[in-house]
Design an enzyme around this catalytic site. Structure first.
Site, PDB file in Angstrom:
ATOM      1  N   ARG A  72      16.065 -14.194  -4.243  1.00  0.00           N
ATOM      2  CA  ARG A  72      15.682 -15.177  -5.533  1.00  0.00           C
ATOM      3  C   ARG A  72      15.518 -16.730  -4.985  1.00  0.00           C
ATOM      4  NH1 ARG A  72      18.679 -14.474 -11.175  1.00  0.00           N
ATOM      5  NH2 ARG A  72      18.695 -16.750 -10.943  1.00  0.00           N
ATOM      6  N   ARG A  91      24.391 -24.718  -9.579  1.00  0.00           N
ATOM      7  CA  ARG A  91      24.442 -24.009 -11.015  1.00  0.00           C
ATOM      8  C   ARG A  91      26.064 -23.716 -11.358  1.00  0.00           C
ATOM      9  NH1 ARG A  91      21.085 -19.668  -8.266  1.00  0.00           N
ATOM     10  NH2 ARG A  91      21.555 -18.362  -9.859  1.00  0.00           N
TER      11      ARG A  91
HETATM   12  P1  AMP Z   1      19.851 -17.589 -15.021  1.00  0.00           P
HETATM   13  O1  AMP Z   1      18.773 -16.605 -14.776  1.00  0.00           O
HETATM   14  O2  AMP Z   1      20.462 -17.681 -16.697  1.00  0.00           O
HETATM   15  O3  AMP Z   1      20.784 -17.957 -14.152  1.00  0.00           O
HETATM   16  O4  AMP Z   1      18.733 -19.032 -15.131  1.00  0.00           O
HETATM   17  C1  AMP Z   1      17.956 -19.473 -14.184  1.00  0.00           C
HETATM   18  C2  AMP Z   1      17.434 -21.055 -14.583  1.00  0.00           C
HETATM   19  O5  AMP Z   1      16.720 -20.994 -15.549  1.00  0.00           O
HETATM   20  C3  AMP Z   1      18.741 -21.883 -14.309  1.00  0.00           C
HETATM   21  O6  AMP Z   1      19.331 -22.235 -13.284  1.00  0.00           O
HETATM   22  C4  AMP Z   1      17.837 -23.137 -14.922  1.00  0.00           C
HETATM   23  O7  AMP Z   1      17.162 -23.754 -14.255  1.00  0.00           O
HETATM   24  C5  AMP Z   1      17.005 -22.295 -16.055  1.00  0.00           C
HETATM   25  N1  AMP Z   1      17.569 -22.111 -17.492  1.00  0.00           N
HETATM   26  C6  AMP Z   1      18.016 -20.987 -17.775  1.00  0.00           C
HETATM   27  N2  AMP Z   1      18.350 -20.957 -19.100  1.00  0.00           N
HETATM   28  C7  AMP Z   1      18.555 -22.194 -19.406  1.00  0.00           C
HETATM   29  C8  AMP Z   1      19.020 -23.085 -20.359  1.00  0.00           C
HETATM   30  N3  AMP Z   1      19.767 -22.601 -21.526  1.00  0.00           N
HETATM   31  N4  AMP Z   1      18.911 -24.482 -20.346  1.00  0.00           N
HETATM   32  C9  AMP Z   1      18.400 -24.845 -19.283  1.00  0.00           C
HETATM   33  N5  AMP Z   1      17.920 -24.412 -18.311  1.00  0.00           N
HETATM   34  C10 AMP Z   1      17.986 -22.992 -18.308  1.00  0.00           C
END
Ligand code: AMP
Length: 198
Positions: free
Chosen positions: A135, A146
């Site tokens: 990824r 993160r």
């Molecule tokens: P995740 O798969 O949940 O780890 O999300 C991957 C990426 O998507 C994150 O690192 C953020 O860049 C973006 N993202 C996902 N959910 C959110 C959210 N609720 N608010 C802002 N950015 C988000």
């Protein structure tokens, strides 16, 4: 089964996998903002172009944009009777956006599943996933960004939901099945069951 759920956990906690299991068992759609953004990036949509560099850096997409995406998704027919949110809300501003939206529908969250995984464990799982899936946001730097955002901005939302009495802290260390069983035990204690009560 009507259930409005949120699953929260640091990246690498297994929340994506567990969220899908819970959603399938309860027959409710899983709404993962990360998945929605990744699909848009892959398809080269306007939204995808807007968020690519943000996601790759491990930063948060702006709250207004993210909340609009979620409102749109929850407005679809299959989410009328319940849903499981994965990865949203991720900070206090998004909690307020979601509150406002749900209040407008005379709805509220029934439970927040908080997966608890120590930082070292999340880190080693993310590093393994980076090797397996490649990824773009699983670089060492983006992972650190993160996890930092999780600790600073996302963990505090559990205090807010905690005062509402809807948080179930689940030990996220163990096999996938063990963790799933813990989640269902907690949901059952709230009367949320995969099979209708007879
Ligand atoms: P995740 O798969 O949940 O780890 O999300 C991957 C990426 O998507 C994150 O690192 C953020 O860049 C973006 N993202 C996902 N959910 C959110 C959210 N609720 N608010 C802002 N950015 C988000």
């Amino acid at each position: 089964m009507t259930a409005r759920l949120l699953i929260v956990g640091p990246q690498g906690s297994g929340k994506g996998t567990q969220g899908v299991r819970v959603g399938e068992a309860l027959g409710i759609p899983v709404v993962s903002t990360g998945d929605v953004f990744r699909a848009n990036v892959k398809d080269g949509t306007e939204l995808g172009l807007q968020v690519t560099s943000i996601i790759d850096a491990g930063d948060l997409v702006p709250d207004e944009l993210t909340s609009a995406v979620v409102r749109d998704r929850l407005g679809q027919a299959d989410a009328a009777e319940g849903f499981l949110l994965d990865g949203y809300p991720r900070n206090l501003a998004q909690v307020l956006h979601l509150d406002e939206f749900l209040e407008g529908r005379e709805e509220s969250l029934d439970a927040v599943i908080a997966l608890v995984v120590p930082r070292e464990e999340s880190l080693s799982r993310l590093t393994a996933r980076a090797a397996e899936q490649g990824r773009a946001d699983d670089t060492e730097e983006a992972i650190a960004t993160r996890l930092g955002i999780y600790e600073r901005e996302t963990a505090p939302i559990l205090d807010v939901y905690g005062t509402r009495g809807i948080v179930d802290e689940i030990d996220g260390v163990g096999s996938l099945d063990e963790v799933t069983a813990r989640i269902f035990a907690a949901l059952e204690a709230r009367g949320i069951t995969a099979t209708p009560a007879s």
